[in-house]
Write a protein that holds these residues in place. Structure first.
Motif, PDB file in Angstrom:
ATOM      1  N   UNK A  38       0.817  -1.232   0.000  1.00 16.96           N
ATOM      2  CA  UNK A  38       0.000   0.000   0.000  1.00 16.96           C
ATOM      3  C   UNK A  38       0.843   1.272   0.000  1.00 16.96           C
ATOM      4  N   UNK A  39       2.153   1.152   0.149  1.00 18.20           N
ATOM      5  CA  UNK A  39       3.016   2.333   0.262  1.00 18.20           C
ATOM      6  C   UNK A  39       3.109   3.095  -1.055  1.00 18.20           C
ATOM      7  N   UNK A  40       3.846   4.220  -0.989  1.00 13.59           N
ATOM      8  CA  UNK A  40       3.955   5.094  -2.179  1.00 13.59           C
ATOM      9  C   UNK A  40       4.590   4.379  -3.352  1.00 13.59           C
ATOM     10  N   UNK A  41       5.501   3.420  -3.041  1.00 12.14           N
ATOM     11  CA  UNK A  41       6.203   2.761  -4.145  1.00 12.14           C
ATOM     12  C   UNK A  41       5.561   1.433  -4.522  1.00 12.14           C
ATOM     13  N   UNK A  42       4.324   1.259  -4.033  1.00 15.92           N
ATOM     14  CA  UNK A  42       3.700  -0.039  -4.296  1.00 15.92           C
ATOM     15  C   UNK A  42       3.126  -0.100  -5.710  1.00 15.92           C
ATOM     16  N   UNK A  43       2.873  -1.310  -6.160  1.00 20.73           N
ATOM     17  CA  UNK A  43       2.293  -1.535  -7.475  1.00 20.73           C
ATOM     18  C   UNK A  43       0.900  -0.913  -7.564  1.00 20.73           C
ATOM     19  N   UNK A  44       0.121  -1.093  -6.504  1.00 22.17           N
ATOM     20  CA  UNK A  44      -1.252  -0.552  -6.520  1.00 22.17           C
ATOM     21  C   UNK A  44      -1.229   0.959  -6.714  1.00 22.17           C
ATOM     22  N   UNK A  45      -0.322   1.665  -5.995  1.00 17.39           N
ATOM     23  CA  UNK A  45      -0.226   3.119  -6.132  1.00 17.39           C
ATOM     24  C   UNK A  45       0.191   3.482  -7.567  1.00 17.39           C
ATOM     25  N   UNK A  46       1.162   2.730  -8.088  1.00 19.10           N
ATOM     26  CA  UNK A  46       1.629   3.016  -9.452  1.00 19.10           C
ATOM     27  C   UNK A  46       0.482   2.859 -10.449  1.00 19.10           C
ATOM     28  N   UNK A  49      -2.037   5.647 -10.367  1.00 17.67           N
ATOM     29  CA  UNK A  49      -1.594   6.856 -11.080  1.00 17.67           C
ATOM     30  C   UNK A  49      -1.873   6.741 -12.577  1.00 17.67           C
ATOM     31  N   UNK A  50      -1.778   5.542 -13.114  1.00 18.07           N
ATOM     32  CA  UNK A  50      -1.995   5.367 -14.563  1.00 18.07           C
ATOM     33  C   UNK A  50      -3.460   5.609 -14.966  1.00 18.07           C
ATOM     34  N   UNK A  51      -4.375   5.531 -13.975  1.00 14.58           N
ATOM     35  CA  UNK A  51      -5.810   5.652 -14.314  1.00 14.58           C
ATOM     36  C   UNK A  51      -6.100   6.967 -15.036  1.00 14.58           C
ATOM     37  N   UNK A  52      -5.384   8.053 -14.643  1.00 15.19           N
ATOM     38  CA  UNK A  52      -5.628   9.381 -15.209  1.00 15.19           C
ATOM     39  C   UNK A  52      -5.443   9.429 -16.733  1.00 15.19           C
ATOM     40  N   UNK A  53      -4.534   8.583 -17.257  1.00 15.95           N
ATOM     41  CA  UNK A  53      -4.236   8.600 -18.685  1.00 15.95           C
ATOM     42  C   UNK A  53      -5.160   7.707 -19.505  1.00 15.95           C
ATOM     43  N   UNK A  67     -10.006  -1.092  -7.038  1.00 11.92           N
ATOM     44  CA  UNK A  67     -10.654  -0.901  -5.726  1.00 11.92           C
ATOM     45  C   UNK A  67     -11.011  -2.228  -5.074  1.00 11.92           C
ATOM     46  N   UNK A  68     -11.515  -3.146  -5.909  1.00 12.08           N
ATOM     47  CA  UNK A  68     -11.908  -4.443  -5.348  1.00 12.08           C
ATOM     48  C   UNK A  68     -10.704  -5.145  -4.742  1.00 12.08           C
ATOM     49  N   UNK A  69      -9.572  -5.154  -5.481  1.00 16.85           N
ATOM     50  CA  UNK A  69      -8.366  -5.805  -4.960  1.00 16.85           C
ATOM     51  C   UNK A  69      -7.919  -5.092  -3.689  1.00 16.85           C
ATOM     52  N   UNK A  70      -7.909  -3.736  -3.737  1.00 20.09           N
ATOM     53  CA  UNK A  70      -7.472  -2.966  -2.564  1.00 20.09           C
ATOM     54  C   UNK A  70      -8.324  -3.322  -1.338  1.00 20.09           C
ATOM     55  N   UNK A  71      -9.638  -3.422  -1.536  1.00 18.71           N
ATOM     56  CA  UNK A  71     -10.518  -3.740  -0.394  1.00 18.71           C
ATOM     57  C   UNK A  71     -10.220  -5.119   0.179  1.00 18.71           C
TER      58      UNK A  71
END
Ligand code: FA5
Length: 351
Positions: A38-46, A49-53, A67-71
């Motif tokens: 869940x940290x800043x350098x995690x895959x989920x965070x990365x 960020x790509x969602x915007x593009x 979101x489902x995976x995160x939950x």
């Protein structure tokens, strides 16, 4: 990336993260897990960020999956953290459990050794008769152990008391009698005295049921003007009655010691059979407890006393033999073996 490719990647991450979560069984590794997924350098965070593009449709679909995976991971993490904490508390409670219904641990209380106790009893009897107590050295000179006691170097009486020699002149004392001269030299010359001397002595005796190569003795010495054989007899009779009971009597038999004249062996009535005869007294009804006699004039003179004015009596007893008699101990070696099965029997008898 296509929708399906996203799906595969996300499921793979989910499986990997859940497996790793299962293996994180303490708070430190759970924290490391949280930072990793869940940290800043995690895959989920990365990926977030790509969602915007992405175009809106793709963004919504991928966003939902993310979101489902995160939950799933979040709730898995919370559940695991709770479990780990509960487990830690359970361990602590188990370690600190105090069973107040357990009975206390009894402390084993030691008691005096039967020999020590017997020596103290003998000392108490003589203190009550007005004696004082002195102590000597276990390493003695040939002069005090033998020569001043009227036993010159070639005297046959030396054979009965062979010992351990440190040098030609220094030896382990064979009896407490050397203290006769030492005490007289200290208190005298020509002063009356009444003293007992307990101590350890050594001989080259073979160890058997009644002999040890290291054993205790108690010397007694009374010197004064007009001290007679009847004083010796009366003192030892009083001693025997005090130690073994008022019914006890003693018997004197003629004997020989180079340092007393006359000399006697003193017997008490057999404690086992009261004098009727048994195995312990070898059917004689009597048991020897000590050697005694009137102090030889040569010994008085060696100590600087005027042997024409002063006389005295002396005795030497073996307290282990007295203890054996008093408590019915069949073998003197039992007193040296430190066997608790033997020693604890005296807890009640002696306390
Ligand atoms: C003596 O040692 C003389 N000094 C006693 C004495 C003193 C006589 C004063 C006259 C005047 P004896 O060797 O008999 O005597 O020993 C005295 C006592 O020591 C014995 O009666 C016995 O109780 C004890 N004893 C002697 N040898 C041993 C041994 N090897 N183990 C245990 N006790 C012993």
């Amino acid at each position: 990336m296509h929708q399906e490719a996203w799906n595969e990647e996300l499921q793979a991450l989910r499986e990997e993260a859940l497996e790793s979560l299962r293996l994180s069984v303490d708070e430190a590794s759970l924290e490391a897990w949280r930072v990793r997924y869940f940290g800043k350098k995690s895959q989920l965070t990365a990926w977030s960020r790509q969602l915007g593009g992405m175009d809106p449709e793709e963004r919504r679909a991928v966003g939902q999956q993310l979101n489902a995976v995160r939950e799933v991971l979040e709730s898995g993490y919370k559940g695991q953290l709770e479990e780990v904490r509960a487990q830690a508390i359970r361990h602590q409670l188990a370690a600190e459990t105090l069973d107040v219904t357990l009975p206390g641990r009894a402390r084993r209380v030691g008691t005096l050794h039967p020999t020590t106790r017997t020596i103290e009893e003998i000392e108490a009897v003589f203190l009550a008769l007005g004696f004082t107590i002195a102590e000597g050295m276990e390493v003695e000179t040939d002069e005090y152990n033998f020569e001043m006691l009227n036993v010159p170097k070639d005297h046959p009486a030396r054979d009965m008391q062979d010992t351990f020699y440190l040098t030609d002149e220094l030896l382990l004392r064979t009896h407490t009698s050397p203290m006769q001269v030492r005490v007289m030299k200290q208190i005298g010359p020509n002063q009356p005295l009444k003293v007992i001397v307990p101590g350890r002595v050594y001989r080259r005796d073979e160890d058997d049921a009644t002999h040890s190569h290291a054993f205790a003795q108690i010397e007694g010495l009374v010197v004064g003007e007009g001290v007679r054989m009847s004083d010796l007899k009366g003192t030892l009779e009083a001693f025997a009655k005090a130690l073994f009971g008022q019914q006890q009597s003693i018997r004197l038999r003629p004997s020989f010691f180079p340092f007393t004249e006359p000399s006697v062996e003193v017997d008490v009535r057999c404690i086992q059979c009261q004098g009727t005869g048994c195995r312990v007294c070898k059917d004689t009804g009597w048991i020897e407890i000590l050697g005694a006699g009137m102090v030889h004039p040569h010994v008085l003179e060696a100590a600087g006393y005027d042997a024409r004015r002063f006389s005295g009596f002396a005795f030497g007893m073996g307290p282990e033999r007295v203890a054996m008699l008093k408590y019915g101990i069949p073998d003197i070696r039992l007193l040296y073996q430190n066997d608790l099965r033997f020693l604890t029997q005296f807890r009640r008898v002696l306390s």
